[in-house]
Design an enzyme around this catalytic site. Structure first.
Site, PDB file in Angstrom:
ATOM      1  N   LYS A 109      -3.558   4.241  -3.407  1.00 37.12           N
ATOM      2  CA  LYS A 109      -2.366   3.464  -3.767  1.00 37.12           C
ATOM      3  C   LYS A 109      -1.448   4.402  -4.550  1.00 37.12           C
ATOM      4  O   LYS A 109      -1.692   4.724  -5.716  1.00 37.12           O
ATOM      5  CB  LYS A 109      -2.775   2.250  -4.606  1.00 37.12           C
ATOM      6  CG  LYS A 109      -1.660   1.400  -5.144  1.00 37.12           C
ATOM      7  CD  LYS A 109      -0.684   0.880  -4.098  1.00 37.12           C
ATOM      8  CE  LYS A 109      -1.339   0.203  -2.923  1.00 37.12           C
ATOM      9  NZ  LYS A 109      -0.448  -0.337  -1.922  1.00 37.12           N
ATOM     10  N   HIS A 111      -4.944  -5.003   6.192  1.00 33.05           N
ATOM     11  CA  HIS A 111      -4.449  -4.979   4.815  1.00 33.05           C
ATOM     12  C   HIS A 111      -5.300  -5.863   3.908  1.00 33.05           C
ATOM     13  O   HIS A 111      -5.952  -6.796   4.362  1.00 33.05           O
ATOM     14  CB  HIS A 111      -3.007  -5.496   4.825  1.00 33.05           C
ATOM     15  CG  HIS A 111      -2.438  -5.778   3.480  1.00 33.05           C
ATOM     16  ND1 HIS A 111      -2.346  -7.053   2.965  1.00 33.05           N
ATOM     17  CD2 HIS A 111      -1.928  -4.952   2.546  1.00 33.05           C
ATOM     18  CE1 HIS A 111      -1.793  -6.988   1.764  1.00 33.05           C
ATOM     19  NE2 HIS A 111      -1.525  -5.722   1.490  1.00 33.05           N
TER      20      HIS A 111
HETATM   21  O1  GKR Z   1      -2.790  -4.778  -5.485  1.00 34.67           O
HETATM   22  O2  GKR Z   1      -1.662  -3.151  -6.342  1.00 34.67           O
HETATM   23  C1  GKR Z   1      -2.011  -3.805  -5.395  1.00 34.67           C
HETATM   24  C2  GKR Z   1      -1.523  -3.443  -4.010  1.00 34.67           C
HETATM   25  O3  GKR Z   1      -0.403  -2.635  -4.066  1.00 34.67           O
HETATM   26  C3  GKR Z   1      -1.225  -4.663  -3.183  1.00 34.67           C
HETATM   27  O4  GKR Z   1      -0.325  -5.472  -3.892  1.00 34.67           O
HETATM   28  C4  GKR Z   1      -0.693  -4.361  -1.819  1.00 34.67           C
HETATM   29  O5  GKR Z   1      -0.385  -5.558  -1.190  1.00 34.67           O
HETATM   30  O6  GKR Z   1      -2.774  -3.311  -1.324  1.00 34.67           O
HETATM   31  C5  GKR Z   1      -1.596  -3.698  -0.871  1.00 34.67           C
HETATM   32  C6  GKR Z   1      -0.928  -2.737   0.088  1.00 34.67           C
HETATM   33  O7  GKR Z   1       0.292  -2.598   0.046  1.00 34.67           O
HETATM   34  O8  GKR Z   1      -1.586  -2.174   0.929  1.00 34.67           O
HETATM   35 MG    MG Z   2       0.099  -1.219   1.978  1.00 33.44          MG
END
Ligand code: GKR
Ligand code: MG
Length: 416
Positions: free
Chosen positions: A187, A314
Site C-alpha cells: 500500500k 480487491h
Molecule cells: O485500507 O488502507 C486501506 C486500503 O487503502 C483500502 O482502503 C483500499 O480500498 O486496500 C484497498 C485498495 O485500494 O486496494
Molecule cells: Mg487498490
C-alpha cells in the site's frame, strides 16, 4: 421457503494504525453482519461495510426482504432497488472512490441467500457458482507502512513503526514467515515516491521470486506515475491505481511497461466500455461487496476474459464471513489469475466459530460444509457489537484520524 427475519448487527473490530494516501486506519474498523432467517429455520450469513450509509441502507431495505424466496435473487435485487429509491454512494467524502449503495446492499443479502441455498441443498457456495476449479485459493501479503502505536496508546503494537524501506521489508518477512504468502502488495502513496521505489527494489532483493505490486490509491500525478512505472520496469507484476480516473490511467498505460490494475477507475460495469476503448486498465480488481454480488462478480470475470483483461481481487478490512465468500468466489472463477488481496492477517479476531483462519503457503482451502462453510460465534458477535456501541465510531475517516498523529495534516490527491 421464505425469509422471515432479517438481523443486521454492526460490529467494530480492533485495528492498528495502517497508513494510506488518505491518512491512517482508525482504532477500529466497522462491519455489518447479516443473518437472514427462513421460515424453515435456516440462517444465511452475509457481511459488508459497517459505516453509517451502508448500515442505514441495510436497515432501510430489511423489511422488503420479508417473504422473499432466497432462490429468487432477481427479486432480491428489485426489492432492494425499490427500498432505496435515493440510491447514492456509501463512502465518506475523504475516500478516493465511492460505491453504489444498491450494489453494496444487494450483494450482502445475496451472499446470505446463497448461504441459505447451500445449507438447504447441502452444497457449497462455490458449487452454486459453478464449482471450484481450485481447492487452494492463493492470497497476496498486503504490506502497509504504519505508525508504531495507536494515538493515545503508551506502547507499540507487535509490528512497531514501519515508515522506512528497511522496516517495510522486515514487516514483509514476518508476514511471509507467518502465512507463507507467495506474492506481495505494498500500500503505497505514503512515503515520498523515491522511497517507495527504493522499498520495491529492497523487496525484490529480499524476495527474488515473489510477484510484487504497489498501489498508491491514485495519489501520484501522471508524470510521477510514468516516472515510477519506468523505474520499476521488470520489478512489478502490475501497478495498481497510480493515478485517478480512466483518462489518467490511459495516459500512464501508454508509457509504462507493466499492466495497470484498478479498484478505483473501473468499479462499475458502466465504466468498462470507456476503459476498454482507451486501454486504460489491463487488470480489474473484482470485489463482490461493491460489484453487486457473487454472481455479478462472475459476470465481470467473463467480461474480463472476453476483452483480454486480467482479473484480480480487491479487499478492505473484513472478517471471516467475507473471507469465506471471497474464497468461494475465487475458487469458482477460472480466470482469476492473480493472488487475491486480503486485509485479514492484520486483525486478531473473528466472528466465525473456530476463530481466525490460518493461511498455509499463502493460501486458504475452500471451506467445507454447506453454504459458505462458516458459522457465527454469537458471543464474539455480541462482544464486537458492544465495542461498536462503546467506540462511538460510525464512519470511516482516515484523514480525520491522522490529524491525531500529525496535527494539520491535509488530504491531497494527487500529492506527488
Ligand atoms: O485500507 O488502507 C486501506 C486500503 O487503502 C483500502 O482502503 C483500499 O480500498 O486496500 C484497498 C485498495 O485500494 O486496494
Ligand atoms: Mg487498490
Amino acid at each position: 421457503m421464505i425469509i422471515q427475519n432479517v438481523r443486521i448487527t454492526p460490529v467494530a473490530v480492533p485495528d492498528i494504525p495502517l497508513l494510506n494516501c488518505k491518512g491512517v486506519h482508525q482504532s477500529v474498523f466497522l462491519r455489518s453482519v447479516i443473518e437472514l432467517v427462513t421460515d424453515t429455520g435456516i440462517v444465511g450469513l452475509g457481511e459488508t461495510y459497517g459505516a453509517k450509509r451502508t448500515l442505514a441502507g441495510l436497515r432501510e431495505s430489511a423489511d422488503a426482504l420479508i417473504g422473499l424466496d432466497p432462490f429468487h435473487l432477481n427479486d432480491l435485487r428489485s426489492r432492494v432497488v425499490q427500498a432505496l429509491p435515493a440510491g447514492g454512494g456509501v463512502n465518506a467524502p475523504t475516500a478516493v472512490a465511492d460505491h453504489q449503495l444498491v450494489d453494496v446492499v444487494s450483494s450482502a443479502f445475496e451472499v446470505a441467500c446463497m448461504d441459505i441455498q447451500g445449507k438447504l441443498l447441502d452444497r457449497s457456495v462455490s458449487d452454486l457458482l459453478g464449482g471450484a476449479v481450485r481447492r487452494q485459493v492463493p492470497f497476496s501479503a498486503y504490506l502497509f507502512f504504519k505508525f508504531g502505536r495507536l494515538a493515545g496508546h503508551a506502547e507499540d503494537d507487535r509490528w512497531g513503526e514501519v515508515r522506512t524501506p528497511d522496516a517495510l521489508v522486515e514487516e514483509a518477512r514476518t508476514l511471509y514467515r507467518e502465512n507463507g504468502f507467495k506474492s506481495l502488495k505494498l500500500k503505497g502513496g505514503v512515503l515520498e515516491p523515491d522511497l517507495e521505489i527504493e522499498t520495491m527494489f529492497k523487496l525484490r532483493e529480499a524476495f527474488p521470486h515473489h510477484p510484487l505490486r504497489i498501489d498508491p490509491n491514485g495519489v501520484w500525478t501522471v508524470d510521477t506515475a510514468i516516472r515510477i512505472g519506468k523505474a520499476l520496469d521488470g520489478v512489478l507484476e502490475y501497478l495498481e491505481d497510480p493515478v485517478l480516473g480512466i483518462d489518467g490511467m490511459a495516459a500512464v498505460a501508454r508509457e509504462v511497461p507493466m499492466p495497470l490494475a484498478t479498484n478505483l477507475a473501473v468499479i462499475e460495469f458502466e465504466h468498462l466500455p470507456d476503459s476498454i476503448a482507451k486501454n486504460a486498465v489491463q487488470v480489474v480488481l473484482s470485489d463482490h461487496h461493491y460489484w453487486g454480488g457473487l454472481r455479478a462478480s462472475k459476470h465481470l470475470a467473463r467480461l474480463c476474459q472476453a476483452f483480454g483483461l486480467g482479473l484480480s481481487m480487491h479487499s478492505n478490512s473484513h472478517l471471516g464471513i467475507s473471507l469465506a465468500a471471497m474464497t468461494h468466489l475465487a475458487a469458482s472463477t477460472p480466470n482469476l489469475n492473480y493472488d487475491c488481496d486480503t486485509h485479514y492477517p492484520w486483525m486478531d479476531t473473528d466472528v466465525v466459530t473456530g476463530g481466525k483462519r490460518a493461511f498455509r503457503d499463502g493460501a486458504l482451502t475452500v471451506p467445507d460444509g454447506p453454504g459458505l462453510g462458516v458459522e457465527l460465534d454469537h458471543d464474539k458477535l455480541t462482544e464486537l457489537n458492544t465495542l461498536y456501541e462503546a467506540s462511538g465510531v460510525t464512519d470511516r475517516d482516515d484523514t480525520n484520524e491522522i490529524q491525531k498523529y500529525i496535527p494539520g495534516y491535509v488530504r491531497k490527491v494527487p500529492r506527488w
